[in-house]
Design an enzyme around this catalytic site. Structure first.
Site, short mmCIF file in Angstrom:
data_model
loop_
_atom_site.label_atom_id
_atom_site.label_comp_id
_atom_site.label_asym_id
_atom_site.label_seq_id
_atom_site.Cartn_x
_atom_site.Cartn_y
_atom_site.Cartn_z
N THR A 137 21.02 -24.17 28.95
CA THR A 137 20.68 -23.73 30.31
C THR A 137 21.64 -22.59 30.64
OG1 THR A 137 22.24 -25.27 31.27
CG2 THR A 137 20.00 -26.06 31.01
N GLU A 195 14.74 -26.61 30.64
CA GLU A 195 14.42 -28.00 30.31
C GLU A 195 12.92 -28.27 30.30
OE1 GLU A 195 16.61 -26.85 32.46
OE2 GLU A 195 18.33 -28.18 32.72
N LYS A 225 23.13 -26.40 54.60
CA LYS A 225 23.07 -27.56 55.50
C LYS A 225 23.73 -27.18 56.82
CE LYS A 225 22.96 -29.58 51.22
NZ LYS A 225 23.48 -28.90 50.04
N TRP A 279 18.24 -28.47 57.16
CA TRP A 279 18.28 -27.62 55.99
C TRP A 279 17.72 -26.23 56.28
CZ3 TRP A 279 16.51 -30.62 50.96
CH2 TRP A 279 17.53 -31.53 50.61
P1 ADP Z 1 19.50 -21.97 35.17
O1 ADP Z 1 19.05 -23.30 35.71
O2 ADP Z 1 20.84 -22.06 34.55
O3 ADP Z 1 19.32 -20.82 36.15
P2 ADP Z 1 16.96 -21.57 33.96
O4 ADP Z 1 16.62 -20.23 33.48
O5 ADP Z 1 16.50 -22.72 33.20
O6 ADP Z 1 18.51 -21.63 34.02
O7 ADP Z 1 16.51 -21.64 35.47
C1 ADP Z 1 15.62 -22.58 35.99
C2 ADP Z 1 15.66 -22.54 37.48
O8 ADP Z 1 15.29 -21.24 37.96
C3 ADP Z 1 14.68 -23.46 38.15
O9 ADP Z 1 15.19 -24.76 38.21
C4 ADP Z 1 14.53 -22.82 39.52
O10 ADP Z 1 15.59 -23.17 40.38
C5 ADP Z 1 14.62 -21.36 39.21
N1 ADP Z 1 13.27 -20.80 39.11
C6 ADP Z 1 12.58 -20.53 38.00
N2 ADP Z 1 11.38 -19.99 38.30
C7 ADP Z 1 11.32 -19.92 39.64
C8 ADP Z 1 10.32 -19.48 40.58
N3 ADP Z 1 9.19 -18.98 40.18
N4 ADP Z 1 10.61 -19.60 41.89
C9 ADP Z 1 11.78 -20.11 42.31
N5 ADP Z 1 12.74 -20.53 41.49
C10 ADP Z 1 12.52 -20.45 40.17
#
Ligand code: ADP
Length: 551
Positions: free
Chosen positions: A189, A334, A441, A446
């Site tokens: 990640t 994931e 918060k 929120w």
């Molecule tokens: P990291 O979690 O370290 O940033 P990832 O590339 O796996 O690595 O990121 C996944 C996260 O990115 C998601 O859990 C979400 O929070 C955000 N994300 C991915 N695509 C979108 C989207 N289309 N809109 C909003 N958030 C997004």
């Protein structure tokens, strides 16, 4: 009622990436693989690549790679990286794509955590490796992917040369029998919200995910496409595209180390008749600016997949006006990464269609989703109002991390906690409100940092805006905007103007306490707003600025 125990009579065919390799070899020989290197564009075909993939597998075996061993790559999007994508898992080892934008200490942590055995590195990335030497003992062999003749390597231990290794092998590798549950690939990640953790994909998960990517209501990759994945091959498997193109037989165009340069993306797209682009919003913000300035257009591009962060409305509208249609997708490392896609079909007004395209769309066929109350864990209704944590399950969703980190990510009943907070409407459209760690918060309520950012980015003079919550003595947290003004309006936007602009567009108590103007929003290694950095460098909210913080 008793369930009949009669078994189906279909074959137990192992779902493995060897199948994708088989399709490339049998069906897609003539399809092109194009890469922009420093000395120009290199052109090859799947047909020419297959013997090289066989040779690479032979070389891996000769240097001692055994089933299950992790083989790491530090490479740009290019043809050799694609060869590794196929050779490593198909010979039984695990492809571990390293993020070349990470700091050395993060790379060190990740390589040691994964216990990578071999490391393949592009020549232009070598300087990144220097500080790691002597600190990554699991690596037994390093392989240099040189451009031109192998260079003299001052200060580096002995390195194998990629082309020399391949030259010593045969075109015909006896591929072993692969079981579908075997690990195929691994990706950490990007650590936006914590330490990086290793996600381990199986052959089965990759196979099914690939079928998902091809599905028409999903990304809909077809043989007719020419695909330019701007998303790096180290970012969640380049969103599954390296295998989708092989399965479908699409042409692929790689921008090498020029992926961050809008001019190169536009030129390559023009020259290679690209139909399909994929990348994070910041990439498209840059591309849209370049298209506007240069007056160029890309009429052959029919799909621009945008994911990784929410798509700001202003970006989608700008891209629409340039003739580029964004397809919004959501996912995470994931989830392999495809979780949902915002396809919108007839029966909507243009405004409604735009609104739906801006949601994260509907969950991909094959994946199940629910939202739950963070306090009680109870499932929440799909009414477009209630919001809670997204949980997912399905054949390409992680059930744990390498080395057993964070076992609580899986609920007792087997769902993966994503850490994203969303509403889902009655038709199943998902609207991500925030990440649990970014949501602000304020006075027990929120505020969605994402929605506030989008509202600010709709201001015509503002290019980018990131919102964080900062501690407040009375309200717990209050929102502060960090905004980047478009170059042509620099120095001409005031804090008051932004606040006035937001009035009526967001709830009164959402109005930011401060708007701070900066030159650039810090970005993570995969191009997302890095709120960790903003928070770390933030000065406290000025006293007396909070106006109204109650609903
Ligand atoms: P990291 O979690 O370290 O940033 P990832 O590339 O796996 O690595 O990121 C996944 C996260 O990115 C998601 O859990 C979400 O929070 C955000 N994300 C991915 N695509 C979108 C989207 N289309 N809109 C909003 N958030 C997004």
């Amino acid at each position: 009622m008793e369930v009949s125990a009669v078994e189906g009579l279909m074959q137990d065919y192992e779902l493995s990436l060897q199948h994708v390799l088989w399709r490339i070899e049998r069906l897609h020989q003539k399809k092109e693989v194009v890469t922009k290197w420093d000395d120009g564009v290199h052109r090859t075909t799947y047909g020419e690549m297959v013997p090289r993939i066989n040779r690479l597998a032979g070389a891996l075996k000769r240097i001692g790679v055994k089933p299950g061993d992790r083989v790491a790559t530090l490479a740009w999007n290019n043809d050799r990286h694609l060869e590794l994508y196929y050779a490593v898992p198909c010979m039984g080892a695990v492809l571990h794509t390293l993020n070349l934008r990470l700091f050395p200490q993060h790379l060190e942590f990740i390589i040691n955590d994964a216990e990578d055995k071999v490391l393949f590195v592009d020549q232009s990335i070598l300087p990144l490796l220097k500080p790691l030497l002597g600190k990554i003992p699991s690596i037994k062999t390093m392989v240099l992917m040189a451009e031109g003749p192998a260079p003299a390597l001052d200060g580096f231990p002995e390195m194998e040369d990629y082309e020399t290794l391949l030259a010593a092998e045969s075109d015909d590798y006896p591929w072993p029998k692969i079981s579908e549950r075997m690990a195929a690939a691994m990706c950490y990640t990007s650590g936006t919200t914590g330490n990086p953790k290793g996600v381990v994909y199986s052959h089965r998960s990759q196979f099914i995910h690939t079928m998902g990517v091809l599905q028409g209501d999903n990304l809909g990759v077809t043989e007719n496409d020419a695909i330019l994945p701007v998303v790096p091959m180290f970012h969640a498997n380049s969103w599954g595209l390296p295998y989708a193109i092989g399965m479908a037989g699409a042409k692929v165009v790689f921008a090498g180390r020029f992926s961050a340069d809008p001019k190169s993306i536009v030129e390559l797209s023009e020259q290679e008749d690209v139909t399909f682009l994929a990348g994070v919003p910041t990439v498209w913000i840059g591309l849209a600016n370049y298209l506007k300035e240069s007056g160029k257009r890309l009429p052959k591009v029919s799909t621009v997949v945008c994911g990784g962060s929410a798509v700001p409305q202003a970006l989608m509208e700008t891209m629409d006006s340039l003739g580029l249609r964004i397809l919004h997708a959501w996912g995470m490392t994931e989830t392999s990464p495809l979780g949902s896609v915002a396809r919108v079909y007839g029966g909507h007004t243009p405004e409604e269609a735009l609104r739906l395209r801006l949601t994260q769309g509907r969950v991909a066929p094959g994946v199940e989703i629910r939202i739950t109350d963070p306090a009680t864990g109870e499932e929440l209704p799909w009414d477009g109002v209630a919001f809670g944590e997204i949980q997912v399950r399905g054949p390409w969703i992680a059930r744990g991390y390498h080395n057993g980190y964070d076992p609580d990510k899986l609920t007792e009943d087997g769902w993966f906690r994503t850490g994203d907070v969303a509403r889902i409407d009655a038709d199943g459209y998902i609207q991500i409100v925030d990440r649990t760690k970014d949501v602000i918060k304020s006075g027990g309520e929120w505020i969605s940092s994402v929605e506030l950012e989008n509202a600010v980015m709709a201001h015509p003079k503002i290019m980018e805006a990131a919102v964080i919550g900062l501690p407040h003595p009375k309200w717990d947290e209050r929102p502060v905007v960090y905004a980047v003004v478009r170059p042509e309006f620099k120095g001409q936007v005031t804090e008051e103007e932004v606040r006035e602009f937001l009035k009526g567009k967001v709830a009164k108590w959402w109005l930011p306490d401060e708007v701070r103007f900066i030159d650039e929003v810090p970005k993570t290694s995969v191009g997302k707003f890095d709120k960790k950095v903003l928070r770390a460098g933030a000065t406290p909210i000025k006293e007396g600025v909070t106006q109204e913080a109650r609903k």
